[in-house]
Design a protein around this motif. Structure first.
Motif, PDB file in Angstrom:
ATOM      1  N   VAL A  78       0.909  -1.231   0.091  1.00 32.57           N
ATOM      2  CA  VAL A  78      -0.149  -0.204  -0.063  1.00 32.57           C
ATOM      3  C   VAL A  78       0.862   1.223  -0.069  1.00 32.57           C
ATOM      4  N   ALA A  79       0.832   1.968  -1.063  1.00 31.37           N
ATOM      5  CA  ALA A  79       1.660   3.242  -1.303  1.00 31.37           C
ATOM      6  C   ALA A  79       0.749   4.396  -0.787  1.00 31.37           C
ATOM      7  N   ILE A  80       1.062   5.168   0.157  1.00 29.15           N
ATOM      8  CA  ILE A  80       0.218   6.148   0.764  1.00 29.15           C
ATOM      9  C   ILE A  80       0.603   7.491   0.102  1.00 29.15           C
ATOM     10  N   ALA A  81      -0.249   8.122  -0.703  1.00 29.43           N
ATOM     11  CA  ALA A  81       0.085   9.433  -1.363  1.00 29.43           C
ATOM     12  C   ALA A  81      -0.429  10.426  -0.636  1.00 29.43           C
ATOM     13  N   GLY A  82       0.225  11.647  -0.256  1.00 29.15           N
ATOM     14  CA  GLY A  82      -0.444  12.578   0.441  1.00 29.15           C
ATOM     15  C   GLY A  82      -0.817  12.060   2.017  1.00 29.15           C
ATOM     16  N   LYS A  83      -1.457  13.070   2.545  1.00 28.56           N
ATOM     17  CA  LYS A  83      -1.981  12.663   4.039  1.00 28.56           C
ATOM     18  C   LYS A  83      -3.362  11.765   3.903  1.00 28.56           C
ATOM     19  N   MET A  84      -3.244  10.732   3.624  1.00 32.44           N
ATOM     20  CA  MET A  84      -4.409   9.830   3.165  1.00 32.44           C
ATOM     21  C   MET A  84      -4.648   9.210   4.785  1.00 32.44           C
ATOM     22  N   LEU A  85      -5.845   9.290   5.120  1.00 31.64           N
ATOM     23  CA  LEU A  85      -6.197   8.619   6.655  1.00 31.64           C
ATOM     24  C   LEU A  85      -6.643   7.257   6.353  1.00 31.64           C
ATOM     25  N   LEU A  86      -6.166   6.360   7.148  1.00 28.21           N
ATOM     26  CA  LEU A  86      -6.654   4.886   6.830  1.00 28.21           C
ATOM     27  C   LEU A  86      -7.715   4.887   8.270  1.00 28.21           C
ATOM     28  N   MET A  87      -8.101   5.696   8.982  1.00 30.93           N
ATOM     29  CA  MET A  87      -9.247   5.978   9.805  1.00 30.93           C
ATOM     30  C   MET A  87      -9.891   7.257   9.788  1.00 30.93           C
ATOM     31  N   PRO A  88     -10.927   7.388   8.959  1.00 27.60           N
ATOM     32  CA  PRO A  88     -11.502   8.701   8.891  1.00 27.60           C
ATOM     33  C   PRO A  88     -12.382   9.208  10.108  1.00 27.60           C
ATOM     34  N   GLY A  89     -12.795  10.364  10.102  1.00 26.91           N
ATOM     35  CA  GLY A  89     -13.324  11.065  11.155  1.00 26.91           C
ATOM     36  C   GLY A  89     -14.704  11.502  10.634  1.00 26.91           C
ATOM     37  N   LEU A  90     -15.840  11.535  11.606  1.00 26.05           N
ATOM     38  CA  LEU A  90     -16.999  11.996  11.101  1.00 26.05           C
ATOM     39  C   LEU A  90     -16.940  13.686  10.662  1.00 26.05           C
ATOM     40  N   GLY A  91     -17.700  13.945   9.735  1.00 21.09           N
ATOM     41  CA  GLY A  91     -17.845  15.432   9.407  1.00 21.09           C
ATOM     42  C   GLY A  91     -18.719  16.208   9.803  1.00 21.09           C
ATOM     43  N   LYS A  92     -18.609  17.558   9.876  1.00 21.81           N
ATOM     44  CA  LYS A  92     -19.514  18.230  10.728  1.00 21.81           C
ATOM     45  C   LYS A  92     -20.902  18.117  10.338  1.00 21.81           C
ATOM     46  N   ASN A  93     -20.998  17.956   9.145  1.00 24.73           N
ATOM     47  CA  ASN A  93     -22.359  17.425   8.749  1.00 24.73           C
ATOM     48  C   ASN A  93     -22.710  16.331   8.289  1.00 24.73           C
ATOM     49  N   SER A  94     -22.580  15.229   8.987  1.00 22.18           N
ATOM     50  CA  SER A  94     -22.506  13.899   8.789  1.00 22.18           C
ATOM     51  C   SER A  94     -23.711  13.408   8.827  1.00 22.18           C
ATOM     52  N   ASN A  95     -24.168  12.325   8.122  1.00 23.86           N
ATOM     53  CA  ASN A  95     -25.516  11.700   7.817  1.00 23.86           C
ATOM     54  C   ASN A  95     -26.250  11.443   9.133  1.00 23.86           C
TER      55      ASN A  95
END
Length: 530
Positions: A497-514
């Motif tokens: 797995v080649a990670i380009a840029g600041k990719m997150l393998l554990m996302p966070g919830l957004g301010k306006n999440s579903n």
């Protein structure tokens, strides 16, 4: 049109003894090890992919379902092969992932939520391995595992930014690690690429978990973890059978993200679909530079079959986003995707314009002319609003296109070095001028060469919003430098797995999440899930 799941299975001629039903709408299907290769080769595999996405997506799943329903309406023996939704996006920015409008897989609520427990089984198997490793260190550390060189991380199928980095103590050892989301875990990739329990067990045993204090590799098999992990996954490897709202059979099974993993449903589901149906419609996540590239370079090698036709989904509003409101300027993004599919990979390709109510006829005509000028045929897809009837013209075009013989080109050879594989993807598919490696990535490359992992696949992890590693570079950027910030070794899945840029393998919830849009009624009905 909703049928009992036994009737859906009967339509595919699946033997009832090979089914385990979860009520009337869902079933697990036993894997048939005696699949006729001639049948698989003669079945038509249709891959649905897309232009570069925005936060709302392009509509691949809706188009895939509408296309399958249209093929069914035309009298074809057809089956869908889709990935399962992850709870992270379901409660996050994107919401559910079972299609929309009149083109959905059913039962949508159950599929979007816990379904048959596949993701939970993967998380438990993954976390059991971590627990076994900790237990080994607690009781003396006979393998002399270096606590600073532990690679395996725990996982969870929820967006949880606070778990990205954690530390804890085992006796005198301090372990610094973290969590990945389940869809980004190596166990998910392994399960997707394993065609039976024996292969699964071997692949799980090959997971590189750590190094010892002398720098030698420690694998899951050295901890004798593969048997217990396989036991937890014995049912999760079996494909799930459901149906569309029109009663078209659908295998919905597993699903690593395409921006941080290989983005395709399981080998077992796709093979079973090819066994039972004459036309199989499948999709690969995000744009063709992500999911389709990995489907073509990784999955087809394990499947031993390449697509007979590809559908590129285009949404006019997103084309305009790529051109700052200018459709002609934004078309450069679509043009690059068409070039990749037809020229780089050499595939039979058609374009589906995923029509929205705000699209004008002038815009549809303009983009149609631009696409046809490239020698590619295009049709409207109106599965959301009209279901099968809105995709009949697209289905007829796909049928004709799939008759044309094709020999797919691979972007890289398996004998290439890992650096060469990364650079070929970056230059041929993304349009990069060169690739730059961070100090950390170079250290990982040294380990790859030392342990003989050069013959592995390359899985690129990068933003889904651009061909580059920078999400602000829209359209079709050229002559940029792709920076590889980190590299992870997934020896059990046979991929780097080649990670380009600041990719997150554990996302966070957004301010306006579903999750803000969801309501459950007193009688159990859920609104706002997707």
């Amino acid at each position: 049109m909703i049928k009992d799941i036994k009737q859906v299975a009967k339509k595919l001629k699946i033997n009832s003894k090979d089914m385990f039903c979860y009520g009337n709408n869902i079933a697990k299907i036993n894997i048939d090890q005696n699949v006729d290769n001639n049948k698989i080769n003669n079945s038509k595999l249709i891959l649905v992919t897309a232009m570069t996405s925005n936060k709302s997506g392009i509509g691949k799943t809706t188009v895939s379902i509408g296309l399958a329903d249209a093929l069914n309406k035309l009298g074809k023996n057809v089956c869908l092969a889709l990935r399962e939704p992850s709870l992270g996006p379901v409660f996050g920015i994107k919401g559910g992932a079972t299609g929309g409008g009149k083109s959905q897989v059913y039962p949508s609520d159950e599929i979007n939520l816990h379904f048959t427990g596949d993701f939970h089984a993967i998380a438990q198997a993954n976390n059991l391995l971590c627990s076994i490793l900790d237990n080994h260190m607690f009781f003396g550390n006979a393998l002399k595992i270096d606590p600073k060189k532990i690679f395996i991380k725990r996982c969870l199928d929820i967006n949880e930014r606070s778990l990205r980095d954690i530390s804890y103590k085992i006796k005198d050892y301090t372990i610094k690690t973290g969590f990945n989301i389940t869809a980004a875990s190596e166990v998910m990739a392994i399960l997707c690429l394993s065609e039976n329990l024996d292969v699964l067990k071997q692949n799980l045993g090959n997971i590189l978990v750590a190094l010892d204090i002398s720098g030698n590799p420690i694998y899951a098999r050295d901890l004798n973890a593969q048997e217990s992990m396989t036991i937890l996954l014995k049912d999760a490897i079996k494909p799930n059978l459901v149906q569309t709202l029109d009663g078209t059979p659908a295998f919905v099974h597993l699903g690593p993200f395409a921006n941080i993993a290989h983005g395709c449903n399981s080998i077992t589901a796709t093979k079973q679909a090819l066994k039972y149906a004459d036309y199989v419609v499948t999709e690969a996540g995000f744009g063709s530079d992500l999911g389709a590239e990995k489907f073509l370079n990784i999955k087809t090698r394990e499947l031993n079959k390449t697509p007979d036709a590809v559908v590129l989904v285009v949404t006019i509003s997103v084309v305009k986003e790529h051109g700052d409101g200018d459709l002609l300027k934004g078309f450069e993004n679509v043009k690059k995707h068409i070039h990749n599919l037809t020229t780089v990979f050499g595939l039979n390709t058609v374009v589906a314009i995923n029509v929205h109510k705000q699209d004008t006829q002038k815009e549809i005509n303009q983009i149609t002319k631009l696409i046809e000028a490239m020698g590619v045929k295009v049709r409207k897809a109106q599965g959301f609003a009209k279901g099968a009837s809105g995709c009949l013209e697209l289905a007829n075009l796909v049928i004709e296109n799939a008759k044309n013989p094709t020999k797919m080109n691979y972007v890289y050879e398996m004998t290439d070095s890992i650096e060469a594989k990364i650079e070929k993807i970056a230059q041929k598919v993304y349009g990069a001028k060169k690739v730059k490696y961070s100090k950390k990535a170079k250290q990982q490359l040294a380990l790859i060469h030392q342990f003989g992992f050069d013959k592995f696949y390359v899985n690129m992890a990068k933003t889904q919003f651009s061909f580059s590693g920078d999400k602000s570079l829209l359209g079709a950027p050229k002559n940029f430098t792709l920076t590889i910030d980190d590299i992870e070794i997934r020896s059990g899945a046979k991929m780097i797995v080649a990670i380009a840029g600041k990719m997150l393998l554990m996302p966070g919830l957004g301010k306006n999440s579903n999750y803000n849009n969801m309501i459950i009624r007193s009688y159990g009905k859920i609104d706002g899930l997707f």
